[in-house]
Design an enzyme around this catalytic site. Structure first.
Site, mmCIF file in Angstrom:
data_model
loop_
_atom_site.group_PDB
_atom_site.id
_atom_site.type_symbol
_atom_site.label_atom_id
_atom_site.label_comp_id
_atom_site.label_asym_id
_atom_site.label_seq_id
_atom_site.Cartn_x
_atom_site.Cartn_y
_atom_site.Cartn_z
ATOM 1 N N SER A 55 -11.426 -4.884 0.431
ATOM 2 C CA SER A 55 -12.222 -3.823 1.044
ATOM 3 C C SER A 55 -12.935 -3.034 -0.049
ATOM 4 C CB SER A 55 -11.278 -2.904 1.825
ATOM 5 O OG SER A 55 -12.008 -1.871 2.427
ATOM 6 N N HIS A 88 -14.054 0.000 -0.173
ATOM 7 C CA HIS A 88 -13.756 1.420 -0.414
ATOM 8 C C HIS A 88 -12.436 1.644 -1.144
ATOM 9 C CE1 HIS A 88 -10.747 2.629 2.779
ATOM 10 N NE2 HIS A 88 -11.178 1.537 3.348
ATOM 11 N N CYS A 117 9.838 8.442 9.837
ATOM 12 C CA CYS A 117 9.807 9.086 11.150
ATOM 13 C C CYS A 117 8.393 9.255 11.681
ATOM 14 C CB CYS A 117 10.495 10.451 11.084
ATOM 15 S SG CYS A 117 9.695 11.556 9.926
ATOM 16 N N ASN A 124 0.796 -1.229 0.000
ATOM 17 C CA ASN A 124 0.000 0.000 0.000
ATOM 18 C C ASN A 124 0.828 1.280 0.000
ATOM 19 O OD1 ASN A 124 0.426 -1.284 2.622
ATOM 20 N ND2 ASN A 124 -0.474 0.557 3.483
HETATM 21 N N1 PMP Z 1 -4.891 -3.621 3.876
HETATM 22 C C1 PMP Z 1 -4.359 -2.678 3.082
HETATM 23 C C2 PMP Z 1 -3.211 -3.034 2.196
HETATM 24 C C3 PMP Z 1 -4.863 -1.383 3.090
HETATM 25 O O1 PMP Z 1 -4.330 -0.445 2.300
HETATM 26 C C4 PMP Z 1 -5.971 -1.088 3.939
HETATM 27 C C5 PMP Z 1 -6.597 0.290 3.972
HETATM 28 N N2 PMP Z 1 -5.696 1.331 4.163
HETATM 29 C C6 PMP Z 1 -6.485 -2.102 4.754
HETATM 30 C C7 PMP Z 1 -5.924 -3.355 4.691
HETATM 31 C C8 PMP Z 1 -7.610 -1.841 5.712
HETATM 32 O O2 PMP Z 1 -8.842 -1.781 5.051
HETATM 33 P P1 PMP Z 1 -10.136 -1.126 5.712
HETATM 34 O O3 PMP Z 1 -9.959 0.348 5.571
HETATM 35 O O4 PMP Z 1 -11.278 -1.657 4.909
HETATM 36 O O5 PMP Z 1 -10.214 -1.555 7.121
#
Ligand code: PMP
Length: 389
Positions: free
Chosen positions: A213, A215, A337, A156
């Site tokens: 997910s 969203h 950091c 991510n």
């Molecule tokens: N895994 C990864 C790689 C993510 O980027 C995110 C969201 N930032 C999540 C899990 C968590 O997902 P959610 O916001 O649906 O809890």
């Protein structure tokens, strides 16, 4: 003030207007999907239609889809649920987990808690300096006590794609070595950041539990799923009314699930178009950067087209993100950091020297609703901000 250019799709994607219309309509449904009367049956049908759409997107059977409140819950429930289901072979056995060291906090922090409680041991495998975890390193970390291997499909922070098929081969080989009566070994893969631009069904074919997910794929916040392949050991730790075939209790988030289903349908139909759009945006973005901000350095190997991590060697990532926000561009900052963001720092530390990882940079992420001129304007703003830095 000028309108905000939203370039933070990896944090969350805008809701597709078609999804919003479906969510709004579902808000008018009255029944509880567990009720046997007509109102309940109507809602149950909507939930199951969405289940079929999500399953099709993943190349799975509808019965393998377990709705959750999002990927945080899915990741955490998967870890705890597998450990709970596996019977210890002897009294002083502690289950072993192999995980990449740059998993999302929902996996990483749950693993830390399990280890602190004495419920598991973990071996973390660092990514190489291109931001990719070597499958051989995962294979080498697997021991006879390993029950879970957890590696995400797309990181991510960097957007880099992990070799899920090769990792699955190592898991399958270990499973074969143990034989049918041996200890189970489960491959858990967080595919959240892959959803909008990778055909996840090919990766899902190799994985025992896949988490996503809504969203991050133009659907609503607060809904996601674990896809659990039949035969995978799993026993939920939260008890309740038996929903999701006893794998995730609690009344379903009906409007969210309906929206998730529509988002899945749209993605199934339009992903090729989305990918072509993101690739063309990325090309134009890189061209503009090369022309106007040659000091900008891309971090990590090329990954999914919609996520680019950039650093300007003389500017700190958090300062850059603040200045960009003031200029009406929304991006995420990442650096070594940041308090409480250990995972982001692991990803950067893996690919950068210590000083550069500390200064960090910005993650620019885009997709379906991004216009090329937004990225071009972003590059102009970046040039202005960094010219005197
Ligand atoms: N895994 C990864 C790689 C993510 O980027 C995110 C969201 N930032 C999540 C899990 C968590 O997902 P959610 O916001 O649906 O809890």
């Amino acid at each position: 003030m000028s309108t905000l250019a939203y370039l933070d799709y990896a944090a969350t994607t805008p809701l597709d207007p078609r999804v919003r219309a479906a969510v709004d309509a579902a808000g008018a449904l009255v029944g509880n999907p567990s009720s046997v009367h007509r109102a309940g049956r109507e809602v149950r049908a909507a939930v199951d239609r969405a289940r079929a759409s999500v399953a099709r997107l993943l190349g799975a059977q509808p019965s393998e889809i377990v709705y959750t409140s999002g990927a945080t819950e899915a990741n955490s429930a998967a870890l705890a649920g597998v450990l709970r289901a596996v019977r210890a072979p002897h009294a002083d056995f502690t289950p072993h987990i192999v995980a990449s060291s740059f998993e999302h906090a929902s996996l990483a922090e749950t693993i830390e808690t399990l280890c602190k409680d004495g419920a598991a041991r973990v071996t973390y495998v660092d990514p190489q300096n291109d931001g990719v975890v070597a499958a051989e390193s995962i294979a080498a970390a697997i021991t006879q006590d390993t029950i879970i291997v957890a590696v995400m499909l797309v990181n991510n922070v960097l957007g880099t794609v992990q070799p899920v098929a090769a990792i699955a081969e190592a898991v399958v080989a270990e499973r074969a070595r143990r034989g049918t009566s041996g200890l189970p070994i489960v491959f858990l893969c967080d595919a959240v950041q892959a959803m909008s631009t990778i055909a996840v069904s090919s990766a899902a074919a190799h994985v025992d539990i896949l988490t996503i997910s809504a969203h991050k794929m133009y659907g609503p916040k607060g809904v996601g799923t674990m896809r659990i392949v039949p035969g995978t050991p799993f026993a939920p730790i939260v008890g309740g009314g038996g929903q999701e075939s006893g794998r995730r209790h609690g009344t379903e988030n009906v409007a969210g699930i309906v929206g998730f289903g529509v988002a899945a349908e749209i993605l199934f139909e339009e992903r090729d178009k989305d990918v072509a759009h993101a690739l063309s945006l990325r090309r134009a973005f890189f061209d503009a950067l090369g022309r106007s901000v040659p000091r900008a350095v891309r971090v990590g190997a090329d990954g999914v087209p919609g996520i680019v991590f950039l650093r300007i060697p003389s500017v700190r990532g958090d300062e850059l993100a603040l200045k960009l926000d003031a200029a009406a561009f929304a991006v995420s900052a990442g650096s070594a950091c940041e308090a409480g963001k250990r995972r982001s720092s692991v990803a950067l530390a893996a690919v950068l020297d210590e000083q550069s990882a500390f200064r960090g940079g910005v993650r620019v992420s885009f997709g379906r609703f991004t216009a090329q001129n937004e990225l071009e304007d972003f590059v102009q703003a970046l040039q202005k901000i960094t010219i005197s830095a």
